[in-house]
Scaffold this active site. Structure first.
Site, mmCIF file in Angstrom:
data_model
loop_
_atom_site.group_PDB
_atom_site.id
_atom_site.type_symbol
_atom_site.label_atom_id
_atom_site.label_comp_id
_atom_site.label_asym_id
_atom_site.label_seq_id
_atom_site.Cartn_x
_atom_site.Cartn_y
_atom_site.Cartn_z
ATOM 1 N N HIS A 296 60.008 -29.907 25.784
ATOM 2 C CA HIS A 296 59.910 -31.177 26.509
ATOM 3 C C HIS A 296 58.488 -31.716 26.337
ATOM 4 O O HIS A 296 57.557 -31.217 26.953
ATOM 5 C CB HIS A 296 60.221 -30.943 27.986
ATOM 6 C CG HIS A 296 60.115 -32.183 28.822
ATOM 7 N ND1 HIS A 296 61.109 -33.128 28.854
ATOM 8 C CD2 HIS A 296 59.131 -32.639 29.628
ATOM 9 C CE1 HIS A 296 60.744 -34.112 29.663
ATOM 10 N NE2 HIS A 296 59.547 -33.845 30.141
ATOM 11 N N ASP B 12 63.985 -34.565 32.891
ATOM 12 C CA ASP B 12 62.822 -34.635 33.789
ATOM 13 C C ASP B 12 62.651 -35.980 34.502
ATOM 14 O O ASP B 12 61.631 -36.210 35.146
ATOM 15 C CB ASP B 12 61.565 -34.335 32.934
ATOM 16 C CG ASP B 12 60.349 -34.044 33.775
ATOM 17 O OD1 ASP B 12 60.519 -33.526 34.890
ATOM 18 O OD2 ASP B 12 59.221 -34.346 33.328
HETATM 19 ZN ZN LIG Z 1 58.527 -34.968 31.648
#
Ligand SMILES: [Zn+2]
Length: 1080
Positions: free
Chosen positions: A278, A390
């Protein structure tokens, strides 16, 4: 003959499990017992002097030159132990190594590099090889061709930041330390003992099983026995004892963990491990650093893919692929090979992993269009899964937008961060406002950066909330951001975990495929095409990070402005491309603007949670975008002849008639009703029918002037025959809707337009969070001094000056415009505030207690509306104490409603009878100066009869797309060439040229001949709607398409007696419909 002895003189103790369990960590201990345990054997040898020669070039300032430039600079000799810095600087090392002769035949040898910061290895020729991340990743395995006794040279580019920027190491979301130094701790050649390291992993997994397996399982006790037997068999004076230990380990992990063959058992796995990295596109470091993080992380992953045949990697965000293509073309070519082989898998289908609360529906559509087109043009694929692990909450229409972009699946895990209620599902059907669904999976490991511990594997099963229907899950593993994704240790751990499952059982079985599409295919199959899955309808509200609707106000304002301008420009450029000979649709320039806007919608940028350095860059991008937008608009105006006349007119880019007071900065004589102001004139302009041009309105007996009066000392009145408003000290003590039976809008005994300063000290995550208790502690901004600034007839304005605190102040212009009874629209009271904001941990909001009673309020959201409760019955209701809105918020009961419009704000709440618009925050981390300075805020309030209606939606569009004044001459003949005839809840949100038209296309995807127009319409209020798209141009053919402009069902256009063409269409409640009209 039995061997069982008659006598026994050798007592055997039963193991005291707690002590034997506690003993296990000693075996890998790096402290007092290191010399007697396994770590002693990790390295067979380590050299530096005489084998590693280093030189460095320190780049001046914060420049980031590439290899071509940096390798030609002057280098100086450098030694271990030297400090490099300050923060954000770049240092290129040129390194020459020679492997010691005795190691050449034995290997493997690694280069161990630790400067505490991020690095990227380049070959002597400049080819990218491998990333480094300080402690997390400090080794690079030397190529076997370098075991030749000769010297070899390579480069390492290091950047002076850690994986998570340069914040306090113990609290990295504090503002960065700009003077951080990084010590070059190690630059050594190490002959590693692979078997000792393999035993470390064997032992780690077995001892974790001894700890994590359930007490009721025999396997837990067996793991403890085996782990202790390994320790007992180990001899610190005999390296050969490692082999014996590994043999013992096989009793628990099986015989096959050294190869990918371990995955070849035909047993069905419950957990699919997915390698991922990520990379926040900007956050605690600037965009420019992310470009390098991508190079570092993905080169490392390509290396792992080549070394581990079972391993595949997924990665999202088209913009990062674009950057790789630009900055590391050779790496991009290597990546393409692995994409084709199905090993490096693009996922997500979007330009960035954007926020999904704040962007408009069209912005999300473009995230998908630009994302999917990039993946299509470069790899010949389209993603099937929207990937947002996220992002801070997910708007209700996302499933519909996903389906429109060819994606049927959705992955996130952020809701596991909720700090009030636990989201009840792991795998479910997530349903949009219009009924569109996607399969949503929230990996129960509750992380996207797992390190593949036994605990993570157990949680992937035990935390599964729908295991009655389907027990399988994804396990997302790999270091995020600067960590570079999965490392070999994680891959080795998964091999061993699988070995445990197939040898002794108990541990949930993990497979390594990493193919998210395949995972969802199986879920679909097992659940009767998803029909057995439970459903969740509407938004996935994130019970956290509610401050992100407000923080970094300048960017929110810029985002809304750009979205509105892009709509206008695409419409005007489309008209010009159809009507002006030689006009080329400026697709390339529009792309540039869209991509900049989409970039800044990244989930730590638009929400306001990045460091100051990011917002310095964002300000430059915003000013670039604004320059481009202005120049595009000017060129459209010029091409359409809208700016070459002598008469002051205005352009209306919305497909409905409207009249509006517009400020013009011209001293020229105007043949219409005007009112002088201190720096220009007000003018009333009106567009009728479907005219693109609004023209000045002459004096008209039916117009009702706006009047400002001081009716008693300190009591001011604004009125225009539609509204009568009383203002005292800046507060609205009464607001009467004259045309609706004299209905009082303000609740009895209270006052509207009341500013409040709330205490804003969240538990953590300052820029992100505003906590529920902040509502308990507030100060009323004291009443101010009021004067009459403008007194009609076109606009009447009161000026209110208020002190917010010692350091902050505000001046608000409260205005009412002339009422034009022939206009379809209600009159609103507009507030334009200029605020000097110098606060710390305070939250400024403005409140309107209104005379309405209802248990829900309606908020504008992307391509629709969402109702949320106005009470606190349950904790789910309490959690929504601050929510996201777009252009309007409406609070209506059966007979009457009140609407608050805004042109740049997103935080709102309606509780009881109080409507509360969030204006400004003042967090001090991670940007110590967030939002400090001058702000201009614009909002409006009005009342309407009955519940929410189409005028609310249209007024909000009007408020966000003001008429654009221009010296056009009366081109009254220019009609909007496309509009909708039918119910007013249907809005045309986009008119643009089709991406694949041969005169428009900017990428490598196949093109189409002729000119075609894309129209996107949506039902804004929730009701089946049917009507006609009307075109003033002949339509040759028409198709319903998806967001990606793939033709679907053909629709027959009808040529009408009025010379126009009509296309019959219908939309379900809250449906977004896209249509392609082939014009010639
Ligand atoms: Zn993030």
């Amino acid at each position: 003959m039995s061997t069982y002895s008659n006598l026994n003189f050798q007592p055997v103790a039963k193991k005291i499990e707690s002590i034997y369990q506690a003993r296990l960590h000693l075996f890998l201990d790096e402290g007092q017992y290191r010399a007697f345990n396994l770590p002693k054997f990790y390295e067979n040898g380590r050299v530096h002097d005489g084998h590693v020669r280093m030189e460095v070039y320190s780049v001046p300032g914060t420049g980031r030159p590439g290899f071509e430039i940096a390798s030609k600079e002057k280098y100086r000799v450098v030694a271990k132990g030297e400090l490099f810095g300050p923060s954000w600087t770049t240092h290129w090392f040129k390194i020459e190594i020679k492997v010691p002769d005795p190691w050449l035949k034995v290997g493997p040898v690694v280069f161990n590099w630790n400067c505490g910061n991020e690095g990227l290895i380049f070959s002597e020729e400049g080819k990218v090889i491998h990333g480094l991340s300080g402690e997390q990743r400090c080794e690079w395995v030397l190529p076997s061709s370098w075991m030749d006794g000769k010297s070899h040279t390579f480069y390492i580019e290091t950047s002076c930041n850690g994986m998570f920027g340069n914040g306090d190491p113990n609290d990295n979301i504090q503002p960065p330390d700009d003077d951080r130094l990084f010590k070059l701790e190690s630059a050594d050649l190490v002959w590693i003992n692979s078997e000792a390291r393999a035993l470390r992993l064997d032992f780690t997994v077995i001892s974790e099983c001894a700890k994590e397996m359930p007490a009721s399982s025999w396997q837990k006790h067996r793991a403890l026995e085996v782990a202790n037997a390994i320790i007992d068999a180990f001899d610190e004076s005999d390296v050969a004892s490692i082999a014996k230990c590994r043999d013992i380990a096989k009793q628990f992990i099986g015989t096959n963990v050294n190869t990918p063959g371990v995955f070849k058992s035909d047993q069905e796995a419950l957990i699919m491990a997915v390698g991922h990295c990520h990379i926040d596109t900007a956050w605690l470091w600037p965009y420019a650093e992310t470009r390098r993080k991508v190079g570092r992380s993905w080169s490392t992953q390509l290396d792992l893919i080549e070394r581990y045949p079972e391993y595949n990697f997924v990665c999202s965000q088209a913009v990062q692929y674009q950057w790789l293509k630009e900055d590391y073309p050779d790496l991009f070519e290597r990546l393409k090979v692995q994409v084709k082989a199905g090993r490096f898998m693009p996922i997500g289908g979007s330009w960035v992993e954007s926020d999904t609360n704040l962007p408009s529906g069209e912005s999300i559509a473009r995230q998908f269009i630009y994302g999917q087109r990039f993946f299509g043009a470069n790899f010949g694929i389209r993603c099937k899964t929207f990937w947002l692990p996220d992002t801070f909450g997910y708007s209700a229409q996302i499933p519909q937008l996903c389906r429109g972009a060819g994606m049927e699946r959705f992955v996130t895990q952020k809701l596991s961060w909720n700090n009030i209620n636990t989201f009840p599902n792991t795998t479910c059907n997530w349903i949009a406002l219009d009924g569109s669904q996607v399969i949503c999976h929230m990996p129960p490991g509750d992380t996207y950066v797992s390190t593949c511990t036994v605990e993570d594997i157990y949680r992937s099963l035990s935390n599964h909330k729908n295991s009655g229907i389907d027990q399988t899950s994804l396990l997302l593993f790999g270091h995020g951001d600067g960590g570079g994704g999965p490392n070999p240790e994680m891959l080795e751990r998964i091999r061993r975990s699988r070995g445990v499952s197939d040898t002794v059982g108990e541990l949930p079985r993990v497979e390594m495929d990493g193919n998210v599409d395949k995972y969802f295919d199986r879920v679909e199959k097992r659940t009767d095409s998803g029909s057995k899955l439970v459903s969740w309808t509407g938004e996935l509200y994130f019970e956290f990070h509610r401050g992100t609707y407000t923080t970094q106000a300048f960017l929110k304002k810029a985002n809304r402005h750009s979205e509105a301008m892009l709509h206008d420009i695409e419409l005007l450029a489309t008209i010009a491309s159809l009507t002006v000979p030689g006009f080329k649709y400026p697709k390339k320039r529009i792309d540039e603007v869209w991509k900049s806007v989409l970039l800044n919608q990244f989930h730590d940028v638009l929400p306001g949670s990045s460091i100051e350095m990011v917002y310095d860059d964002v300000k430059e991008i915003v000013s670039f975008v604004n320059r481009k937008l202005e120049s595009l608009l000017t060129s459209c105006f010029n091409s359409l002849g809208l700016s070459s006349g002598s008469e002051l007119t205005a352009v209306n880019t919305l497909p409905w008639p409207r009249s509006e007071v517009v400020k013009v900065e011209s001293a020229a004589a105007i043949k219409a009703l005007t009112q002088d102001t201190k720096d220009g004139k007000y003018m009333l302009l009106e567009s009728s029918g479907s005219s693109l041009v609004a023209i000045g309105v002459n004096s008209n007996a039916s117009l009702l002037p706006a009047i400002a009066e001081e009716i008693m000392p300190g009591v001011f009145q604004l009125s225009n025959g539609y509204l009568k408003v009383i203002v005292e000290g800046g507060l609205i003590t009464s607001m009467v809707d004259i045309t609706n039976g004299g209905r009082e809008i303000i609740a009895k005994g209270s006052a509207g337009n009341q500013y409040l300063l709330y205490d804003d000290q969240p538990l953590n995550w300052q820029a992100w969070d505003s906590e529920v208790y902040s509502l308990n502690k507030k100060k009323i901004v004291p009443a101010g001094e009021v004067s009459i600034l403008e007194n009609g007839p076109l606009r009447a304005t009161l000026l209110v000056k208020q002190r917010i605190s010692e350091d902050s102040w505000m001046e608000s212009a409260i205005s009412l415009d002339m009422h034009n009874p022939s206009s379809a629209f209600p009159c609103y009271l507009e507030v334009n505030s200029e605020i000097e904001w110098r606060e710390s941990c305070k939250f400024l909001k403005v409140e309107f207690p209104v005379n309405v009673h209802c248990d829900y309020a309606t908020y504008d959201t992307m391509y629709g509306t969402i109702r949320r409760p106005t009470h606190f019955n349950t904790f789910w209701d309490v959690a929504k104490f601050e929510v996201c809105t777009h252009k309007y918020t409406d609070f209506s009961d059966f007979t009457y409603g009140v609407t608050v419009l805004n042109d740049s704000k997103y935080g709102f709440s309606v509780h009881g009878n109080i409507m509360r618009l969030s204006l400004l925050r003042s967090p001090k981390a991670p940007d110590a100066h967030a939002d400090m300075g001058r702000h201009r805020i614009r909002y409006a309030i009005y009342g309407h009869a009955g519940p929410i209606n189409a005028d609310v939606v249209r007024s909000a569009f009007n408020f966000n797309h003001p008429l654009k004044a221009t010296f056009g001459g009366i081109k009254a003949g220019i009609e909007l060439p496309f509009y909708f005839e039918g119910p007013q809840n249907v809005v045309i949100s986009v008119v643009k040229r089709a991406d694949d038209d041969e005169d428009v296309s900017t990428d490598e995807l196949p093109t189409r001949k002729g000119k075609s127009i894309i129209l996107r319409l949506y039902d804004s209020l929730g009701g089946h709607s049917a009507g006609y798209i009307v075109s003033t141009f002949p339509i040759k053919a028409a198709y319903r398409t998806n967001l990606l402009e793939d033709d679907g069902e053909e629709i027959k256009p009808v040529s009408r007696a009025d010379g126009k063409w009509a296309l019959p269409i219908s939309l379900r409640a809250f449906e977004i419909g896209t249509f392609r009209l082939q014009m010639n």
